[in-house]
Design a protein around this motif. Sequence first.
Motif, PDB file in Angstrom:
ATOM      1  N   LEU A  50       0.814  -1.208   0.000  1.00  0.00           N
ATOM      2  CA  LEU A  50       0.000   0.000   0.000  1.00  0.00           C
ATOM      3  C   LEU A  50       0.850   1.262   0.000  1.00  0.00           C
ATOM      4  CD1 LEU A  50      -2.964  -0.775   2.442  1.00  0.00           C
ATOM      5  CD2 LEU A  50      -3.150  -0.116   0.045  1.00  0.00           C
ATOM      6  N   GLU A  51       2.029   1.202   0.632  1.00  0.00           N
ATOM      7  CA  GLU A  51       2.866   2.383   0.751  1.00  0.00           C
ATOM      8  C   GLU A  51       3.826   2.544  -0.426  1.00  0.00           C
ATOM      9  OE1 GLU A  51       2.384   4.620   2.973  1.00  0.00           O
ATOM     10  OE2 GLU A  51       0.850   3.464   4.011  1.00  0.00           O
ATOM     11  N   SER A  52       3.993   1.518  -1.242  1.00  0.00           N
ATOM     12  CA  SER A  52       4.940   1.592  -2.351  1.00  0.00           C
ATOM     13  C   SER A  52       4.458   2.585  -3.406  1.00  0.00           C
ATOM     14  CB  SER A  52       5.119   0.213  -2.987  1.00  0.00           C
ATOM     15  OG  SER A  52       5.897   0.303  -4.162  1.00  0.00           O
ATOM     16  N   PRO A  53       5.322   3.511  -3.838  1.00  0.00           N
ATOM     17  CA  PRO A  53       4.922   4.438  -4.901  1.00  0.00           C
ATOM     18  C   PRO A  53       4.832   3.764  -6.266  1.00  0.00           C
ATOM     19  CG  PRO A  53       7.218   4.775  -4.338  1.00  0.00           C
ATOM     20  CD  PRO A  53       6.682   3.779  -3.358  1.00  0.00           C
ATOM     21  N   VAL A  54       5.432   2.591  -6.388  1.00  0.00           N
ATOM     22  CA  VAL A  54       5.417   1.835  -7.643  1.00  0.00           C
ATOM     23  C   VAL A  54       4.493   0.632  -7.467  1.00  0.00           C
ATOM     24  CG1 VAL A  54       6.803   0.539  -9.302  1.00  0.00           C
ATOM     25  CG2 VAL A  54       7.767   2.554  -8.164  1.00  0.00           C
ATOM     26  N   PRO A  55       3.500   0.446  -8.341  1.00  0.00           N
ATOM     27  CA  PRO A  55       2.606  -0.712  -8.196  1.00  0.00           C
ATOM     28  C   PRO A  55       3.353  -2.030  -8.410  1.00  0.00           C
ATOM     29  CG  PRO A  55       2.166   0.463 -10.251  1.00  0.00           C
ATOM     30  CD  PRO A  55       3.124   1.301  -9.474  1.00  0.00           C
ATOM     31  N   VAL A  56       3.219  -2.914  -7.436  1.00  0.00           N
ATOM     32  CA  VAL A  56       3.885  -4.217  -7.476  1.00  0.00           C
ATOM     33  C   VAL A  56       2.839  -5.299  -7.220  1.00  0.00           C
ATOM     34  CG1 VAL A  56       5.688  -5.682  -6.494  1.00  0.00           C
ATOM     35  CG2 VAL A  56       6.017  -3.192  -6.598  1.00  0.00           C
ATOM     36  N   GLU A  57       2.787  -6.307  -8.087  1.00  0.00           N
ATOM     37  CA  GLU A  57       1.904  -7.447  -7.875  1.00  0.00           C
ATOM     38  C   GLU A  57       2.676  -8.557  -7.174  1.00  0.00           C
ATOM     39  OE1 GLU A  57       0.063  -8.682 -11.494  1.00  0.00           O
ATOM     40  OE2 GLU A  57      -0.539  -6.647 -12.056  1.00  0.00           O
ATOM     41  N   VAL A  58       2.021  -9.224  -6.208  1.00  0.00           N
ATOM     42  CA  VAL A  58       2.688 -10.222  -5.380  1.00  0.00           C
ATOM     43  C   VAL A  58       1.945 -11.553  -5.500  1.00  0.00           C
ATOM     44  CG1 VAL A  58       3.432 -10.831  -3.049  1.00  0.00           C
ATOM     45  CG2 VAL A  58       3.463  -8.440  -3.775  1.00  0.00           C
ATOM     46  N   TYR A  59       2.712 -12.622  -5.695  1.00  0.00           N
ATOM     47  CA  TYR A  59       2.139 -13.960  -5.804  1.00  0.00           C
ATOM     48  C   TYR A  59       2.863 -14.891  -4.842  1.00  0.00           C
ATOM     49  CZ  TYR A  59      -0.001 -11.894  -9.866  1.00  0.00           C
ATOM     50  OH  TYR A  59      -0.720 -11.057 -10.683  1.00  0.00           O
ATOM     51  N   SER A  60       2.086 -15.581  -4.018  1.00  0.00           N
ATOM     52  CA  SER A  60       2.624 -16.395  -2.934  1.00  0.00           C
ATOM     53  C   SER A  60       2.790 -17.845  -3.372  1.00  0.00           C
ATOM     54  CB  SER A  60       1.668 -16.333  -1.734  1.00  0.00           C
ATOM     55  OG  SER A  60       0.441 -16.985  -2.059  1.00  0.00           O
ATOM     56  N   PRO A  61       3.456 -18.680  -2.537  1.00  0.00           N
ATOM     57  CA  PRO A  61       3.546 -20.110  -2.849  1.00  0.00           C
ATOM     58  C   PRO A  61       2.173 -20.768  -2.976  1.00  0.00           C
ATOM     59  CG  PRO A  61       5.159 -19.528  -1.174  1.00  0.00           C
ATOM     60  CD  PRO A  61       4.300 -18.321  -1.377  1.00  0.00           C
ATOM     61  N   ALA A  62       1.179 -20.270  -2.222  1.00  0.00           N
ATOM     62  CA  ALA A  62      -0.165 -20.839  -2.333  1.00  0.00           C
ATOM     63  C   ALA A  62      -0.718 -20.644  -3.739  1.00  0.00           C
ATOM     64  CB  ALA A  62      -1.087 -20.194  -1.302  1.00  0.00           C
ATOM     65  N   PHE A  63      -0.387 -19.528  -4.375  1.00  0.00           N
ATOM     66  CA  PHE A  63      -0.810 -19.288  -5.756  1.00  0.00           C
ATOM     67  C   PHE A  63      -0.180 -20.321  -6.686  1.00  0.00           C
ATOM     68  CE2 PHE A  63       0.107 -17.391  -9.894  1.00  0.00           C
ATOM     69  CZ  PHE A  63      -1.142 -16.948 -10.295  1.00  0.00           C
ATOM     70  N   LEU A  64       1.108 -20.612  -6.490  1.00  0.00           N
ATOM     71  CA  LEU A  64       1.782 -21.598  -7.329  1.00  0.00           C
ATOM     72  C   LEU A  64       1.191 -22.987  -7.142  1.00  0.00           C
ATOM     73  CD1 LEU A  64       5.489 -20.486  -6.764  1.00  0.00           C
ATOM     74  CD2 LEU A  64       3.968 -19.828  -8.629  1.00  0.00           C
ATOM     75  N   GLN A  65       0.735 -23.293  -5.923  1.00  0.00           N
ATOM     76  CA  GLN A  65       0.222 -24.630  -5.640  1.00  0.00           C
ATOM     77  C   GLN A  65      -1.180 -24.845  -6.191  1.00  0.00           C
ATOM     78  OE1 GLN A  65       0.561 -25.054  -1.395  1.00  0.00           O
ATOM     79  NE2 GLN A  65       2.799 -25.234  -1.441  1.00  0.00           N
ATOM     80  N   GLN A  66      -1.875 -23.774  -6.572  1.00  0.00           N
ATOM     81  CA  GLN A  66      -3.211 -23.947  -7.129  1.00  0.00           C
ATOM     82  C   GLN A  66      -3.173 -24.652  -8.483  1.00  0.00           C
ATOM     83  OE1 GLN A  66      -4.604 -19.782  -6.833  1.00  0.00           O
ATOM     84  NE2 GLN A  66      -6.198 -20.521  -5.469  1.00  0.00           N
ATOM     85  N   ASN A  67      -2.058 -24.537  -9.176  1.00  0.00           N
ATOM     86  CA  ASN A  67      -1.871 -25.248 -10.444  1.00  0.00           C
ATOM     87  C   ASN A  67      -0.412 -25.681 -10.495  1.00  0.00           C
ATOM     88  OD1 ASN A  67      -2.204 -26.269 -13.078  1.00  0.00           O
ATOM     89  ND2 ASN A  67      -1.585 -24.309 -13.968  1.00  0.00           N
ATOM     90  N   PRO A  68      -0.070 -26.808  -9.863  1.00  0.00           N
ATOM     91  CA  PRO A  68       1.344 -27.194  -9.738  1.00  0.00           C
ATOM     92  C   PRO A  68       2.007 -27.387 -11.091  1.00  0.00           C
ATOM     93  CG  PRO A  68      -0.117 -29.009  -9.126  1.00  0.00           C
ATOM     94  CD  PRO A  68      -0.982 -27.800  -9.272  1.00  0.00           C
ATOM     95  N   THR A  69       3.203 -26.819 -11.224  1.00  0.00           N
ATOM     96  CA  THR A  69       3.967 -26.916 -12.460  1.00  0.00           C
ATOM     97  C   THR A  69       5.401 -27.309 -12.135  1.00  0.00           C
ATOM     98  OG1 THR A  69       4.568 -24.572 -12.379  1.00  0.00           O
ATOM     99  CG2 THR A  69       2.560 -25.154 -13.577  1.00  0.00           C
ATOM    100  N   ALA A  70       6.120 -27.709 -13.172  1.00  0.00           N
ATOM    101  CA  ALA A  70       7.496 -28.162 -12.981  1.00  0.00           C
ATOM    102  C   ALA A  70       8.488 -27.016 -12.993  1.00  0.00           C
ATOM    103  CB  ALA A  70       7.868 -29.176 -14.064  1.00  0.00           C
ATOM    104  N   ASN A  71       8.047 -25.803 -13.346  1.00  0.00           N
ATOM    105  CA  ASN A  71       8.965 -24.663 -13.356  1.00  0.00           C
ATOM    106  C   ASN A  71       8.167 -23.364 -13.311  1.00  0.00           C
ATOM    107  OD1 ASN A  71       8.300 -23.945 -16.205  1.00  0.00           O
ATOM    108  ND2 ASN A  71       9.314 -25.896 -16.620  1.00  0.00           N
ATOM    109  N   ILE A  72       8.872 -22.277 -13.020  1.00  0.00           N
ATOM    110  CA  ILE A  72       8.231 -20.976 -12.897  1.00  0.00           C
ATOM    111  C   ILE A  72       7.694 -20.503 -14.247  1.00  0.00           C
ATOM    112  CG2 ILE A  72       8.663 -18.546 -12.341  1.00  0.00           C
ATOM    113  CD1 ILE A  72      10.563 -19.457 -10.212  1.00  0.00           C
ATOM    114  N   PHE A  73       8.374 -20.882 -15.321  1.00  0.00           N
ATOM    115  CA  PHE A  73       7.935 -20.491 -16.666  1.00  0.00           C
ATOM    116  C   PHE A  73       6.467 -20.848 -16.882  1.00  0.00           C
ATOM    117  CE2 PHE A  73       7.340 -21.525 -21.167  1.00  0.00           C
ATOM    118  CZ  PHE A  73       7.771 -20.348 -21.773  1.00  0.00           C
ATOM    119  N   GLU A  74       6.082 -22.084 -16.552  1.00  0.00           N
ATOM    120  CA  GLU A  74       4.702 -22.514 -16.733  1.00  0.00           C
ATOM    121  C   GLU A  74       3.780 -21.887 -15.700  1.00  0.00           C
ATOM    122  OE1 GLU A  74       4.349 -26.760 -16.974  1.00  0.00           O
ATOM    123  OE2 GLU A  74       6.238 -26.961 -18.032  1.00  0.00           O
TER     124      GLU A  74
END
Length: 765
Positions: free
Chosen positions: A127-151
């Motif tokens: 909220l305090e960052s002057p630059v908009p940053v989107e954040v994705y947690s490990p729980a997000f990655l686990q919703q569709n498990p993949t073999a690498n970050i690319f996918e």
Amino acid sequence: MFSFRYSTYRLFIIVVTALLYCNNLFAQQGKIVGKITDSGKPISFVNVSLKNTTKGTSSDENGAYELEDIKPGRYVFLATALGYKNYQTTVVLSADEVFYLNIELIPNIESLDDIVVTGTLKPVSRLESPVPVEVYSPAFLQQNPTANIFEALANVNGVRPQINCNVCNTGDIHINGLEGPYTLVMIDGMPIVSGLGTVYGLSGIPNSLIAQIEVVKGPASSLYGSEAVGGLINVITKYPPTAAELAVDGYLTGWGEYNLDIGSKIDLGDKTTVLLGVNYFNYDNPIDNNNDNFTDVTLQNRVSIFQKWNFQRSKLREFSLAGRYLYEDRWGGEMQWSPEFRGTDSIYGESIYTNRWELLGKYQLPLDIPIMFSFSYTDHDQNSVYGTLPYLAQQRIGFGQLTWGPKLNSHDLLFGAALRYNYYDDNTTATSDSFGNQPDEAWIPSLFAQDEITFNEHHSLLLGSRIDYDKRHGTIFTPRAAYKWKLNDLDVLRINAGTGFRVVNLFTEDHAALTGAREVVITESLDPERSFNINLNYLKKIFSSQGTYLNFDTSIFYTYFSNRILPDYETDPNQIIYSNLGGNSISKGISGNLDLSLPNGLKVLLGATIMDVSTEENQVKTRQILTERFTGTWNVSYTVIPWKLTIDYTGNIYGPMRLPLLGELDPRDEFSPTWSIQNIQFTYKDWEGIELYGGVKNLLNWTPNRNAPFIIARANDPFDKNVTYNSNGQVVATADNPYALTFDPTYVYGPNQGIRAFFGLRYRL
């Protein structure tokens, strides 16, 4: 006599047992009842449970709850709800007792916000960052498990993994329609995944060691230099002292893919903690569902080892050191291919051996002022053969940076100096001239400064600039500015404007060695690309006393490019021609994300982007190739508490893209159809630290060949032995080649892998 006594004894035992059972059955056990409120208002759907038991429920619309049939004893009572601090107390329950426990939960809005570092190189709440940053947690990655970050990034709005070759399946990351060379990928803030690593380095980062992924869309060259033109992705690994003792995640699919992630924390004494991660992926099952005699997906054998050391020092000074080694053997090609055909012209195959080392760290200097030294080094060795064409490349990148961030009254300052070393060599014309082999080698020193001025609690202004010197291109100046208006604690409006630049690295220009079917042609001395970007962002958070949480984030973006380097696939089907664009290139659009969490356990993340990416030269405007007009993503998750079952439904949808055709006679469509990849997953949690999960990927069984007569051009003649050329070198249509084509696998816009089931297990200690 004996029989009578035995029968009487049996009857006595049965009667006594029945009486005891009935007494236990009909005896009134205890219960806990109460009401949960916030400032007197009831909160519905609060999770209520007794720790280490199966007793659990949730509050109703009036905030009331009831736990029944509880045996006498001592229990730890828990009440949790999104947006509130956890409530915990001890309850001692007697037989037949009704224990009344009313609870007043305390809001915890801070817990709804993330700490980010990518936008300003300083840890700050989102909220305090002057630059908009989107954040994705490990729980997000686990919703569709993949073999690498690319996918895994396929479900991030505005971010698209683009596969660039039907045979070797290499690719890059697009942000808001801009190709991979414009995306800087970092690990722990260090720009180590670039050049060769952009194509191959995203594989094998163990997901079990990821703390979060931060995404910034738009130029960030004033902080990070070259390549951060379209945006950047920062993969942040876990802090070793707070990581799990052991984390294991393994799964297999119906196609015969196996993936294993292992993460472990090891304490070496009181002041040293080591984080160890291993990723292994194997796929060795050739499949040709589109019947072109080529593998639909490359076969891979990959291992990645990651280690991160954290040392505790006096005065809490930071010192961490991390390293990773990646080895990968991948191949794709004709179904009959085997290693003995590597480099021959009898059976076509694309075989890639990758050896990659990475080292990165942070060290706070032992001074009275907090000066941080950050450093990284990568060594990437590429041994590839595309048909008969060998591609041998080496890349080394060294990076060192000093930063100092003092605060003076209303000024939050940051000063930095950086030095980057780039070395690149291969066996193509990109690194040779009339005098012989000429590796591309450059030292790039940089200075940057940033000042975030806080006028009051609602208004702040960030000013920043960077100067880079490259002997090939001279001095490059990149300023930026960001204004943040915090309307209240839950509403933020941001305006960002800045410039970006990118020096030339030919390997990253859509990977010229994707296939031996095309020759690389450089028509001029290439100048660095320049860009200007402006972004308007609005962030809204809604939090209700009933436990509902809504986050809405929308952005309008505009990026103008000059000197842009675009590969020309169309002038000559046998060549990829590189030159600086004489006109301009523009990327513009609007994107939005909606993140909704309901107290009943339903969570929804929706994203959509509408964009227009085009180039203009000689007053002719052309839509950029392989760029969609619109894209959408979704992640829907629901937990059935009584069943201890979580259901995740994820997917994406892409609008039509302009595709690379090989000539006027090419029968394939110039534009792709609208297409979608959808997945479903079921996760069962009933044991301490253990999760079982499974589901189906690509539910619609969509693949690109569904809407095309063929995907790979001239798959029956991959060495062009039966292609006829005229005196100008142009392909001539013949009875065997009616469309005047050459072998080419670059007509690709989506994954070739169809529907498949998967099953996995996670364990966390």
